[in-house]
Design an enzyme around this catalytic site. Structure first.
Site, PDB file in Angstrom:
ATOM      1  N   VAL A   1      45.251   8.900  -0.586  1.00 34.08           N
ATOM      2  CA  VAL A   1      45.519   7.842   0.400  1.00 34.08           C
ATOM      3  C   VAL A   1      45.007   6.464  -0.043  1.00 34.08           C
ATOM      4  O   VAL A   1      45.259   5.474   0.639  1.00 34.08           O
ATOM      5  CB  VAL A   1      44.990   8.164   1.824  1.00 34.08           C
ATOM      6  CG1 VAL A   1      45.790   9.256   2.477  1.00 34.08           C
ATOM      7  CG2 VAL A   1      43.509   8.459   1.822  1.00 34.08           C
TER       8      VAL A   1
ATOM      9  N   SER B   1      42.383  11.856  -2.568  1.00 35.35           N
ATOM     10  CA  SER B   1      42.775  13.260  -2.784  1.00 35.35           C
ATOM     11  C   SER B   1      43.123  13.610  -4.228  1.00 35.35           C
ATOM     12  O   SER B   1      43.288  14.787  -4.534  1.00 35.35           O
ATOM     13  CB  SER B   1      43.975  13.601  -1.913  1.00 35.35           C
ATOM     14  OG  SER B   1      43.523  13.803  -0.607  1.00 35.35           O
TER      15      SER B   1
ATOM     16  N   TYR C   1      32.435  16.456  -0.158  1.00 42.30           N
ATOM     17  CA  TYR C   1      33.881  16.178  -0.100  1.00 42.30           C
ATOM     18  C   TYR C   1      34.152  14.668   0.044  1.00 42.30           C
ATOM     19  O   TYR C   1      34.929  14.085  -0.710  1.00 42.30           O
ATOM     20  CB  TYR C   1      34.499  16.968   1.062  1.00 42.30           C
ATOM     21  CG  TYR C   1      35.937  16.598   1.339  1.00 42.30           C
ATOM     22  CD1 TYR C   1      36.967  17.067   0.526  1.00 42.30           C
ATOM     23  CD2 TYR C   1      36.267  15.769   2.404  1.00 42.30           C
ATOM     24  CE1 TYR C   1      38.287  16.709   0.772  1.00 42.30           C
ATOM     25  CE2 TYR C   1      37.576  15.408   2.656  1.00 42.30           C
ATOM     26  CZ  TYR C   1      38.590  15.883   1.841  1.00 42.30           C
ATOM     27  OH  TYR C   1      39.900  15.519   2.077  1.00 42.30           O
TER      28      TYR C   1
HETATM   29  N1  GLU Z   1      39.414  11.611   1.979  1.00 45.89           N
HETATM   30  C1  GLU Z   1      40.728  11.650   2.550  1.00 45.89           C
HETATM   31  C2  GLU Z   1      40.711  12.515   3.812  1.00 45.89           C
HETATM   32  O1  GLU Z   1      40.055  13.511   3.812  1.00 45.89           O
HETATM   33  C3  GLU Z   1      41.685  12.194   1.540  1.00 45.89           C
HETATM   34  C4  GLU Z   1      43.107  12.246   2.036  1.00 45.89           C
HETATM   35  C5  GLU Z   1      44.108  11.889   0.967  1.00 45.89           C
HETATM   36  O2  GLU Z   1      43.828  11.200  -0.006  1.00 45.89           O
HETATM   37  O3  GLU Z   1      45.260  12.311   1.116  1.00 45.89           O
HETATM   38  O4  GLU Z   1      41.303  12.202   4.792  1.00 45.89           O
END
Ligand code: GLU
Length: 309
Positions: free
Chosen positions: A261, A64, A191
């Site tokens: 994350v 993120s 994304y």
């Molecule tokens: N790609 C992760 C998701 O969409 C990002 C979430 C994050 O880093 O907080 O769940």
């Protein structure tokens, strides 16, 4: 060795000795394989001096944190019209929550929760093929860091593409309200891939310099965004950068920051430094546990909280 070098090393040594490391993200299978023992910290000050300690050059999945850079690109593309598609209020909800979307008629609360970031990605994608949109995002990261080696970890992207049912639900739900212009699969593909960009703390701290210095790289003088835009991106990072842990991060660290994350955190000490910390174990809100502890120590020892010492 400067005082900053000494403090950064001291914090890395303290973090290496801690046994409370949080839990690595399990919902993306590829991230569940990461060793929770890693820790890195890099601080780049206004003169371009780099203080680095621990696993400063180990690449991790920025997840993120990429949302800071996609927000910057989308604002560059459509300016303040972006705020008709996505709000800028803290959500107080988990990063992948769907409940708010229903009563807010498909308009996500802010660009840093997953729904908001998917809407921002859709803006970048418009007028392009997914591959071109990803190319634009990667070129931006390489320009900011002056490092052409930055790349997407395809295994992480594929892993999330296979298991990202929650994000697919969010995207389909927004599409039903007409908030997304492009095919859901295309937007989600871009994304997942920008979340899967792999970078080290050193590269991430280099990329964040424009936010610490009124929109410019202080070393090259290159302007990335206007001072007003940098200020506003920092404001959204402060209020929304850690999901439902944003209040806690502001309370403890007192700096604009964005977590991912993968365990990374980009934090900005306005006028002073761009900072990246990494420790893969997460707390209950999905934010790096030791990343936050380390940044709290750094901000305190350097007197960098924007709320005063
Ligand atoms: N790609 C992760 C998701 O969409 C990002 C979430 C994050 O880093 O907080 O769940």
């Amino acid at each position: 060795m400067t005082e900053l070098d000494r403090i950064v090393q001291e914090i890395a040594d303290e973090m290496a000795a801690r046994s409370d490391r949080g839990t690595v993200a399990h919902y993306i299978p590829e991230l569940a394989k990461v060793d929770p023992a890693g820790f890195g910290l890099v601080v780049i000050d206004a003169d371009g001096h780099i203080a680095a300690a621990g696993d400063a050059d180990t690449a991790f999945s920025i997840q993120s944190i990429s949302k800071v850079f996609t927000l910057t690109l989308a604002l560059g593309k459509i300016g303040d019209r972006l705020w008709q598609r996505v709000g800028r209020e803290p959500s107080g909800s988990p990063f992948n929550s769907i409940v708010q979307l229903e009563f807010e008629r498909g308009i996500p609360r802010n660009p840093f929760i997953n729904a908001g970031a998917i809407a921002v990605t859709d803006v970048i994608l418009s007028g392009h093929q997914p591959r071109e949109a990803l190319g634009e995002i990667l070129r931006f990261m390489r320009f900011l860091t002056d490092d052409p080696s930055i790349a997407i970890d395809e295994a992480v992207a594929a892993s999330e593409q296979r298991t990202g049912f929650r994000n697919a639900a969010l995207a389909n739900y927004m599409k039903s309200f007409g908030v997304l212009d492009n095919p859901v699969d295309y937007t989600l593909g871009v994304y997942f891939h920008h979340c899967a960009i792999a970078m080290s703390c050193r590269q991430l701290a280099l990329a964040g310099r424009y936010l610490a210095h009124c929109g410019r790289n202080p070393v090259t003088g290159h302007s990335v965004v206007s001072p007003g835009r940098a200020r506003r991106i920092n404001a959204v990072m402060l209020t929304c950068g850690h999901y439902d842990g944003s209040g806690e991060f502001a309370y403890r660290v007192g700096l604009p920051g964005k977590s991912g994350v993968g365990g990374g955190v980009l934090a900005i000490a306005p006028g002073k430094a761009s900072i990246a910390a990494w420790s893969p174990g997460l707390d209950a809100s999905g934010n790096s546990h030791l990343g936050r502890v380390a940044l709290e120590a750094l901000s305190k020892r350097m007197g960098w909280s924007i709320f005063g010492v």
